[in-house]
Design an enzyme around this catalytic site. Structure first.
Site, short mmCIF file in Angstrom:
data_model
loop_
_atom_site.label_atom_id
_atom_site.label_comp_id
_atom_site.label_asym_id
_atom_site.label_seq_id
_atom_site.Cartn_x
_atom_site.Cartn_y
_atom_site.Cartn_z
N ASP A 114 -42.02 1.23 -0.29
CA ASP A 114 -41.66 2.29 -0.92
C ASP A 114 -42.27 2.28 -2.43
O ASP A 114 -41.58 2.19 -3.33
CB ASP A 114 -40.24 2.39 -0.88
CG ASP A 114 -39.48 2.61 0.36
OD1 ASP A 114 -40.57 3.22 1.41
OD2 ASP A 114 -38.29 2.18 0.55
N ASP A 123 -42.49 4.68 9.41
CA ASP A 123 -41.33 5.34 9.31
C ASP A 123 -41.23 6.56 8.86
O ASP A 123 -40.85 7.26 7.54
CB ASP A 123 -40.27 4.29 8.42
CG ASP A 123 -38.89 4.96 8.44
OD1 ASP A 123 -38.55 5.66 9.26
OD2 ASP A 123 -38.14 4.40 7.45
N LYS A 182 -39.71 9.40 10.79
CA LYS A 182 -38.64 10.01 11.30
C LYS A 182 -38.96 11.15 11.68
O LYS A 182 -38.41 12.32 11.35
CB LYS A 182 -37.44 9.96 10.23
CG LYS A 182 -37.06 8.71 9.66
CD LYS A 182 -35.84 8.58 8.87
CE LYS A 182 -35.33 7.29 8.23
NZ LYS A 182 -36.29 6.61 7.47
N LEU A 183 -39.68 11.35 12.79
CA LEU A 183 -40.07 12.54 13.31
C LEU A 183 -38.86 13.31 14.10
O LEU A 183 -38.10 12.72 14.73
CB LEU A 183 -41.19 12.51 14.53
CG LEU A 183 -42.36 11.46 14.00
CD1 LEU A 183 -43.45 11.56 15.04
CD2 LEU A 183 -43.08 12.05 12.60
N GLY A 226 -41.22 19.43 21.03
CA GLY A 226 -41.56 18.49 21.90
C GLY A 226 -43.01 18.07 21.88
O GLY A 226 -43.71 16.94 21.64
N ASN A 227 -44.09 19.24 21.96
CA ASN A 227 -45.36 19.07 21.80
C ASN A 227 -45.83 18.65 20.65
O ASN A 227 -46.62 17.72 20.50
CB ASN A 227 -45.93 20.49 22.06
CG ASN A 227 -47.61 20.16 22.17
OD1 ASN A 227 -48.10 19.66 22.99
ND2 ASN A 227 -48.28 21.02 21.22
N THR A 247 -28.42 5.49 7.07
CA THR A 247 -27.41 4.62 6.30
C THR A 247 -26.91 4.93 5.26
O THR A 247 -26.04 4.65 4.41
CB THR A 247 -28.07 3.04 6.27
OG1 THR A 247 -29.33 3.19 5.67
CG2 THR A 247 -28.31 2.38 7.51
N GLN A 283 -27.48 3.27 -0.63
CA GLN A 283 -26.90 2.80 0.76
C GLN A 283 -25.48 2.76 0.50
O GLN A 283 -24.78 2.01 -0.37
CB GLN A 283 -27.43 1.46 1.16
CG GLN A 283 -29.24 1.35 1.19
CD GLN A 283 -29.56 2.01 2.47
OE1 GLN A 283 -28.97 2.73 3.04
NE2 GLN A 283 -30.84 1.68 2.73
N ARG A 291 -35.92 -2.31 -1.80
CA ARG A 291 -35.33 -2.52 -3.22
C ARG A 291 -35.13 -4.00 -3.63
O ARG A 291 -35.73 -4.48 -4.51
CB ARG A 291 -34.52 -1.53 -3.87
CG ARG A 291 -35.34 -0.21 -4.03
CD ARG A 291 -34.21 0.86 -4.04
NE ARG A 291 -33.37 1.13 -2.67
CZ ARG A 291 -32.72 2.27 -2.63
NH1 ARG A 291 -32.29 3.01 -3.57
NH2 ARG A 291 -32.10 2.40 -1.36
#
Ligand code: C5P
Length: 235
Positions: free
Chosen positions: A14, A63, A65-66, A70-71, A117, A187, A208
């Site tokens: 990150d 990462d 996070k799609l 659908g296509n 989270t 978090q 972190r």
């Protein structure tokens, strides 16, 4: 899952540039074999850096996070597979998971994100869900298992329950890891590395506590040692 302690640590890159990522990876050296590229680095031109990591013998977790029709998900998954990545996240919506699983190729494995989270029950309510975190995680875990995703991202707090739902074939990947004394940041559902392993996590994602440490390599080594000790205790 038969993994060495070091293979179970995934460090979140990150950072805001390829140069910063290169510097961090150089500092971490052999201590870390698995890296996660998320929004910050990917959208700063960092996705091609996955090739360099893979050429250097590292594994890469994309990462992003799609979640889309659908296509669009399927075409995105194919492009990530061609990068040589090992893991890609999608949100745990049935249509999205189905499209991703059908489109995956090569060594790419699909991970579904149950509930972030950083969310607690109040956050879910504010987002319009009539369920607690526990209920929504359980529902999404069962759907992910039924669709045939390769693994799930969940908090260490819920890993044991999720394991009970999905069985042993799916990989459980847990962020929200904080060694004793570390700053939780944003978090809300956190655990120590040992507690996450004890709860059934296969992989720990750590950002972190390693990348913002004065000595990132020492921080990574300490977490690997904690994973090894806990795994040995479990025999
Ligand atoms: O810095 P920290 O250890 O909190 O970083 C955790 C990493 O895991 C971040 O890159 C974050 O995007 C990611 N993550 C998360 N919760 C999820 C999925 C991914 O914190 N459910």
């Amino acid at each position: 899952m038969d993994l060495k302690p070091r293979e179970r640590l995934i460090v979140a890159l990150d950072v805001s540039s390829i140069e910063a990522a290169q510097a961090l990876v150089a500092r971490l050296g052999d201590a870390v074999s698995f890296y996660k590229i998320g929004y910050q680095l990917a959208f700063a031109g960092g996705l091609p850096y996955a090739h360099a990591l893979i050429d250097a013998g590292k594994h890469v977790f994309v990462d992003l996070k799609l979640h889309d029709i659908g296509n669009t998900v399927a075409q995105g998954v194919k492009s990530v597979a061609r990068l040589g990545a090992t893991f890609l996240t999608v949100h745990a919506y049935p249509q999205t998971m189905q499209a991703a699983v059908e489109a995956r190729e090569g060594k790419l494995r699909i991970l579904a994100v149950t509930v972030l989270t950083s969310s607690n029950d109040a956050d879910l309510k504010a987002a319009g869900y009539g369920r607690t975190v526990q209920e929504l995680v359980a529902q999404r875990a069962a759907q992910a298992r039924d669709v045939g995703v390769d693994g799930l991202v969940c908090s260490p707090e819920e890993a044991a329950r999720v394991r009970g739902i999905v069985g042993t074939k799916l990989a459980l990947v847990t962020p929200g890891i904080r060694p004793v004394g570390a700053d939780p940041g944003d978090q809300k559902r956190i655990a120590t590395p040992a507690a996450a392993i004890a709860a059934g996590a296969d992989y720990l994602v750590v950002g972190r506590p390693i990348i913002a440490a004065a000595d990132p390599k020492a921080a990574a080594e300490a977490i690997v040692a904690e994973i090894a000790q806990q795994a040995a205790e479990e025999g």
